[in-house]
Design an enzyme around this catalytic site. Structure first.
Site, PDB file in Angstrom:
ATOM      1  N   ASN A  11      46.674  14.385  -8.679  1.00 47.37           N
ATOM      2  CA  ASN A  11      47.242  13.617  -9.785  1.00 47.37           C
ATOM      3  C   ASN A  11      46.164  13.541 -10.873  1.00 47.37           C
ATOM      4  OD1 ASN A  11      48.281  11.684 -11.503  1.00 47.37           O
ATOM      5  ND2 ASN A  11      48.141   9.984 -10.039  1.00 47.37           N
ATOM      6  N   LYS A  13      46.341  12.434 -13.773  1.00 46.45           N
ATOM      7  CA  LYS A  13      46.490  11.268 -14.666  1.00 46.45           C
ATOM      8  C   LYS A  13      46.347  11.704 -16.133  1.00 46.45           C
ATOM      9  CE  LYS A  13      45.104   8.329 -10.890  1.00 46.45           C
ATOM     10  NZ  LYS A  13      44.509   7.087 -10.432  1.00 46.45           N
ATOM     11  N   HIS A 115      54.084   5.320  -9.546  1.00 42.04           N
ATOM     12  CA  HIS A 115      52.639   5.135  -9.346  1.00 42.04           C
ATOM     13  C   HIS A 115      52.269   3.714  -9.762  1.00 42.04           C
ATOM     14  CE1 HIS A 115      48.329   5.489  -9.806  1.00 42.04           C
ATOM     15  NE2 HIS A 115      48.395   6.560  -9.041  1.00 42.04           N
ATOM     16  N   GLU A 117      49.939   2.579 -11.403  1.00 39.52           N
ATOM     17  CA  GLU A 117      49.538   2.433 -12.813  1.00 39.52           C
ATOM     18  C   GLU A 117      50.759   2.341 -13.713  1.00 39.52           C
ATOM     19  OE1 GLU A 117      46.844   5.795 -12.814  1.00 39.52           O
ATOM     20  OE2 GLU A 117      45.500   4.651 -11.508  1.00 39.52           O
ATOM     21  N   GLU A 185      49.498   4.187  -1.511  1.00 40.62           N
ATOM     22  CA  GLU A 185      48.264   4.070  -2.280  1.00 40.62           C
ATOM     23  C   GLU A 185      47.938   2.591  -2.488  1.00 40.62           C
ATOM     24  OE1 GLU A 185      47.589   7.831  -4.842  1.00 40.62           O
ATOM     25  OE2 GLU A 185      48.867   6.487  -5.967  1.00 40.62           O
ATOM     26  N   GLY A 191      40.619   4.670  -7.396  1.00 42.25           N
ATOM     27  CA  GLY A 191      39.511   4.815  -8.340  1.00 42.25           C
ATOM     28  C   GLY A 191      38.342   3.879  -8.086  1.00 42.25           C
ATOM     29  N   SER A 230      40.991   6.906  -3.613  1.00 41.47           N
ATOM     30  CA  SER A 230      39.595   7.283  -3.349  1.00 41.47           C
ATOM     31  C   SER A 230      39.428   8.331  -2.246  1.00 41.47           C
ATOM     32  CB  SER A 230      38.749   6.040  -3.047  1.00 41.47           C
ATOM     33  OG  SER A 230      38.696   5.205  -4.198  1.00 41.47           O
TER      34      SER A 230
HETATM   35  P1  PGA Z   1      41.924   8.155  -6.953  1.00 37.16           P
HETATM   36  O1  PGA Z   1      43.442   8.004  -7.458  1.00 37.16           O
HETATM   37  O2  PGA Z   1      41.905   9.315  -5.987  1.00 37.16           O
HETATM   38  O3  PGA Z   1      41.128   8.436  -8.191  1.00 37.16           O
HETATM   39  O4  PGA Z   1      41.552   6.882  -6.287  1.00 37.16           O
HETATM   40  C1  PGA Z   1      44.530   8.240  -6.603  1.00 37.16           C
HETATM   41  C2  PGA Z   1      45.819   8.005  -7.354  1.00 37.16           C
HETATM   42  O5  PGA Z   1      45.912   7.050  -8.126  1.00 37.16           O
HETATM   43  O6  PGA Z   1      46.792   8.776  -7.174  1.00 37.16           O
END
Ligand code: PGA
Length: 269
Positions: A11, A13, A115, A117, A185, A191, A230
């Site tokens: 992903n 982003k 997601h 976010e 997640e 992150g 992560s």
């Molecule tokens: P990350 O994000 O691997 O940077 O923690 C995962 C995600 O939000 O899909």
């Protein structure tokens, strides 16, 4: 052993201009060509044998602006391309939105919906996520539905309740193992460099599979459940070894070919 073929999904982003996005997709395609011993100019038809040469399915989800370039860069390889979001409608007066039919038209096979976010930034509810997932299926895409608890919810001991509610509320009707994937997640792990222990993650995945079995019967056994938050080369193997973790949704570590490939190698590739 189960029959679910693992899926490692990147992903990206909101990252990448044309130069680095193209280079990233090309770098990954070259890695796959190397491993699968494909000629650099392989035709656009991908033989099923090529996919079998890889230890798992691979997907990249670039921002909308890079999808066209990413599709061109991975042509002739089994790498799939997906969107990061879609609108529930097929067309209409929705300024700035993108329909799943448009993603399909560009060559996408997948779309991420719900997601955390987007749930946070765009106030998406389970009902919105469900409508988007159903739209994805209508367009012939596989929907990756994201669920996960916040840190406060985890601290309050509500992880399983929250995740179960999200799965129940966002499961698209018509979901099958072929067109539907769940990504667990935990919001606090995204992150941050923090992850649940493999046992903790497995327990939530097992709970999700129980809930899916309640909702869709034995087909739930075939649905892939990805872990996200992560994931990096150093922690991927122990997470991916868990019986109900069928792959990863990778954010930060999907932006570098070596890191993403290191995660793929947790499946012995
Ligand atoms: P990350 O994000 O691997 O940077 O923690 C995962 C995600 O939000 O899909």
């Amino acid at each position: 052993m189960n029959e679910r073929r693992p899926l490692i999904a990147g992903n990206w982003k909101m990252n990448g201009l044309s130069k680095e996005g193209t280079a990233l997709a090309q770098g990954l395609a070259n890695k796959v060509r190397e491993v699968a011993e494909l000629p650099a100019d392989a035709a656009s038809e991908v033989s099923p044998l090529v996919s079998v040469a890889l230890p798992c399915d691979l997907l990249i989800c670039p921002p909308f602006t890079l999808i066209d370039r990413a599709v061109a860069a991975v042509v002739g390889t089994p790498i799939a391309v997906g969107g990061q979001d879609c609108h529930p409608q097929a067309s209409g007066a929705h300024t700035g939105d993108v329909a799943p039919e448009m993603l399909k038209d560009l060559g996408c096979g997948f779309v991420i919906v719900g997601h955390s976010e987007r749930r946070a930034d765009h106030l998406e509810t389970d009902a919105t996520v469900k409508a988007k997932a159903e739209a994805a299926l209508r367009a012939g895409l596989t929907a990756i539905v994201c669920v996960g608890e916040t840190e406060a919810e985890r601290d309050a001991g509500q992880t399983e309740a929250v995740v179960t509610r999200q799965v129940k509320g966002s499961l698209p009707s018509g979901a099958t193992p072929g067109n539907f994937v769940v990504a667990y997640e935990p919001v606090w792990a995204i992150g941050t460099g923090r992850t649940p222990t493999p046992d903790e993650a497995q327990a939530v995945h097992a709970r999700i599979r129980v809930e899916l079995t309640n909702l869709m019967g034995s087909a739930a056994q075939g649905v892939r459940l990805l872990y996200g938050g992560s994931v990096k080369p150093s922690n991927a193997k122990e997470l991916m070894e868990q019986p109900d973790i069928d792959g990863a949704l990778v954010g930060g570590a999907s932006l570098k070919v070596a890191d993403f490939w290191g995660i793929v190698q947790s499946y012995g590739g």
